[in-house]
Design an enzyme around this catalytic site. Structure first.
Site, PDB file in Angstrom:
ATOM      1  N   CYS A 103     -38.502  -1.384  -0.899  1.00 44.58           N
ATOM      2  CA  CYS A 103     -39.469  -0.940   0.107  1.00 44.58           C
ATOM      3  C   CYS A 103     -39.850  -2.072   1.068  1.00 44.58           C
ATOM      4  CB  CYS A 103     -40.710  -0.379  -0.579  1.00 44.58           C
ATOM      5  SG  CYS A 103     -41.778  -1.655  -1.219  1.00 44.58           S
ATOM      6  N   HIS A 137     -45.939   4.294  -9.825  1.00 44.73           N
ATOM      7  CA  HIS A 137     -44.505   4.121 -10.091  1.00 44.73           C
ATOM      8  C   HIS A 137     -43.759   5.437 -10.241  1.00 44.73           C
ATOM      9  CE1 HIS A 137     -47.084   0.942 -11.825  1.00 44.73           C
ATOM     10  NE2 HIS A 137     -46.302   0.178 -11.087  1.00 44.73           N
ATOM     11  N   ASN A 139     -42.188  -6.662  -8.882  1.00 41.67           N
ATOM     12  CA  ASN A 139     -42.090  -7.311  -7.567  1.00 41.67           C
ATOM     13  C   ASN A 139     -42.656  -8.724  -7.611  1.00 41.67           C
ATOM     14  OD1 ASN A 139     -44.830  -7.341  -5.848  1.00 41.67           O
ATOM     15  ND2 ASN A 139     -44.886  -5.628  -7.272  1.00 41.67           N
ATOM     16  N   GLU A 151     -40.823   2.979 -13.122  1.00 43.98           N
ATOM     17  CA  GLU A 151     -40.253   3.627 -11.938  1.00 43.98           C
ATOM     18  C   GLU A 151     -38.827   4.097 -12.236  1.00 43.98           C
ATOM     19  OE1 GLU A 151     -40.453   1.434  -8.183  1.00 43.98           O
ATOM     20  OE2 GLU A 151     -38.659   2.506  -7.521  1.00 43.98           O
TER      21      GLU A 151
HETATM   22  O1  0K2 Z   1     -43.441  -4.247  -9.078  1.00 42.83           O
HETATM   23  P1  0K2 Z   1     -43.641  -3.132  -9.993  1.00 42.83           P
HETATM   24  O2  0K2 Z   1     -42.702  -1.987  -9.725  1.00 42.83           O
HETATM   25  O3  0K2 Z   1     -43.590  -3.518 -11.438  1.00 42.83           O
HETATM   26  O4  0K2 Z   1     -45.063  -2.480  -9.739  1.00 42.83           O
HETATM   27  P2  0K2 Z   1     -46.470  -3.117  -9.407  1.00 42.83           P
HETATM   28  O5  0K2 Z   1     -46.584  -4.498  -9.819  1.00 42.83           O
HETATM   29  O6  0K2 Z   1     -47.466  -2.148  -9.953  1.00 42.83           O
HETATM   30  O7  0K2 Z   1     -46.538  -3.101  -7.823  1.00 42.83           O
HETATM   31  C1  0K2 Z   1     -46.757  -1.949  -7.098  1.00 42.83           C
HETATM   32  C2  0K2 Z   1     -45.514  -1.187  -6.899  1.00 42.83           C
HETATM   33  C3  0K2 Z   1     -45.630   0.184  -7.443  1.00 42.83           C
HETATM   34  C4  0K2 Z   1     -44.475   1.044  -7.070  1.00 42.83           C
HETATM   35  O8  0K2 Z   1     -43.490   0.709  -6.509  1.00 42.83           O
HETATM   36 FE1  SF4 Z   2     -44.232   0.164  -4.577  1.00 40.62          FE
HETATM   37 FE2  SF4 Z   2     -43.449  -0.491  -2.135  1.00 40.62          FE
HETATM   38 FE3  SF4 Z   2     -44.881   1.703  -2.538  1.00 40.62          FE
HETATM   39 FE4  SF4 Z   2     -45.989  -0.695  -2.764  1.00 40.62          FE
HETATM   40  S1  SF4 Z   2     -45.169   0.241  -0.885  1.00 40.62           S
HETATM   41  S2  SF4 Z   2     -46.239   1.013  -4.163  1.00 40.62           S
HETATM   42  S3  SF4 Z   2     -44.337  -1.871  -3.658  1.00 40.62           S
HETATM   43  S4  SF4 Z   2     -42.819   1.320  -3.278  1.00 40.62           S
END
Ligand code: 0K2
Ligand code: SF4
Length: 443
Positions: free
Chosen positions: A329, A209, A359, A261
């Site tokens: 993204c 993040h 997400n 993040e």
């Molecule tokens: O969706 P989140 O940003 O809370 O993160 P994760 O569940 O760890 O999913 C991976 C995304 C990490 C960075 O964007």
């Molecule tokens: Fe986060 Fe998207 Fe990167 Fe996956 S690809 S770690 S969801 S920013």
């Protein structure tokens, strides 16, 4: 005794003695072992994780193991739906699956002050029975589960462990998933909330993040060996934040307060950046110069909701500038598109992911906004049998931080409730891969 429904027959068997079951616990059978010589000699119990989840929610501890069973027993009055025996022990076989699927429960003695394991076992058996029988369709969203940034982050920790040995410290959860974290922990990773918990000179991995410049500076001050697992798509947003701030703009960051993040991105230019979460926030925003405003977004937001916030910002600041498309993204966008495609045809949507995963939460909300009941589950054990009763079509997906194996486990467990037809609906194919940082690149 048997209970015949249009969708399958449940044969109730006499549960044998599984050996010692601790006080307050219920034995949930992984498999039934027939002692009456009938075939098949062993009957798998694919719904065991589901049943164990019901028991834990009712306060019972769970132990797992095989359960001996004998010929069809007389555990309930003739003609009635089979129920657990008075002591809560129950074993049954559902014949509409191939191979037949079993369930077996044996409660241990009452523990002082705890809930009655026999009550919990009876309730869990009844819940299984209410959901068991019908043929279900599982509509599987694709893409789902790990994205390229998560694959990379997990591999970075694995390689750091392999190359430098344990302990490897990781600042915050490497990704927001309890299973990923527990697995890496069991292999020697040590997760810390603050760098102050990392011994001087040790290796520390920054999570996917991202971190603020202040955290990088602290790591340098403390002489830590940093391996940066920040997703390159998060790094891109940090770069934009610096660029917009350097040209003198107020930077509006659209995201969720307190998310890691967001904390990291805000830290790039804290004196010039404001956080906005909703269209109402955007409409009420005051800035020093309304002609010099740029926006950025967290990468894991809902595409449709974010568009509303951007529209509100643009209505307020017509000269608003921002990225060509929002910073959401590719993986977040693709999982939302895939979910939309299955949710409209599903009676129930299950999203595999942890509760602090942004997400994953957005996927649940998206399904619900479309009118389909949806639940976030960390794993099979979180699925409640009552959600499944009457759900002929189950939509299934997983957030970007949820391991693919957990999705497979859900499908296997549903197979312990009846026949399952799996249909995958792929809305796009992902080919994105990110290179590893040089610190861990050598094999
Ligand atoms: O969706 P989140 O940003 O809370 O993160 P994760 O569940 O760890 O999913 C991976 C995304 C990490 C960075 O964007
Ligand atoms: Fe986060 Fe998207 Fe990167 Fe996956 S690809 S770690 S969801 S920013």
């Amino acid at each position: 005794m048997t209970d015949t429904s249009p969708n399958g027959t449940v044969h109730v068997l006499a549960a044998g003695d599984p050996g010692h079951v601790p006080a307050g616990a219920v034995l949930v059978a992984d498999r039934l072992v027939r002692t009456d010589g009938a075939a098949p000699a062993e009957i798998p119990c694919p719904a065991a994780d589901l049943v164990a989840g019901e028991l834990r929610r009712r306060g019972a501890a769970v132990v797992r193991g095989p359960l001996p069973v004998a010929a069809p027993g007389a555990l309930g009055p003739p003609g009635a739906a089979p129920a657990a025996a008075p002591d809560g022990a129950a074993a049954a076989v559902l014949t509409c699956t191939a191979p037949p699927a079993g369930i077996g429960l044996v409660p241990g003695p009452l523990a002082a002050g705890g809930p009655d394991p026999a009550d919990a076992a009876r309730a869990a058996f009844a819940a299984w029975r209410a959901a068991a029988g019908p043929t279900r369709t599982v509509l599987l969203a694709a893409p789902r589960s790990f994205c390229a940034g998560v694959e990379r982050a997990v591999e970075i920790v694995e390689r750091a462990l392999a190359q430098r040995g344990s302990p490897v410290y990781v600042r915050k959860q490497i990704v927001h998933n309890t299973h990923v974290v527990a697995d890496l922990e069991s292999r020697g990773a040590v997760f810390v909330d603050e760098l102050s918990a990392v011994p001087e000179g040790a290796t520390v991995v920054f999570s996917a993040h991202g971190v603020s410049p202040a955290v990088r500076a602290e790591a340098a001050d403390r002489d830590l060996r940093v391996v940066d697992a920040t997703c390159p798509l998060v790094t891109k947003v940090h770069t934009e934040a610096r660029r917009y701030a350097d040209r003198g703009d107020t930077v509006v960051l659209i995201g969720h307060a307190g998310h890691e993040e967001v904390e990291g991105t805000l830290g790039e230019a804290p004196e010039r950046t404001v956080l906005v979460e909703t269209p109402a926030d955007a409409a009420a925003l005051e800035v020093p110069d309304p002609r010099r405003v740029s926006y950025l977004t967290q990468t894991t937001l809902a595409v449709d909701e974010t568009a509303e916030v951007v529209d509100a910002l643009r209505a307020r600041f017509p000269d608003l500038r921002g990225p060509a498309s929002a910073d959401i993204c590719y993986a977040t966008t693709n999982r939302q598109d895939a979910l939309r495609s299955i949710a409209e045809d599903a009676d129930l949507v299950l999203v595999v992911g942890s509760h602090n995963s942004s997400n994953s939460q957005r996927l649940v909300e998206l399904a619900r906004r479309g009118g389909t009941p949806a639940h976030l589950v960390d794993d099979t054990g979180d699925i409640r049998a009552d959600w499944l009763a009457g759900a002929a079509t189950v939509g299934l997906t997983a957030g970007a931080s949820a391991p693919p194996g957990l999705v497979e486990a859900v499908i296997t467990a549903l197979g312990g409730l009846g026949r399952v037809a799996v249909r995958e609906r792929e809305t796009t194919r992902e080919t994105v891969r990110f290179t590893l940082p040089s610190a861990v690149r050598r094999p």
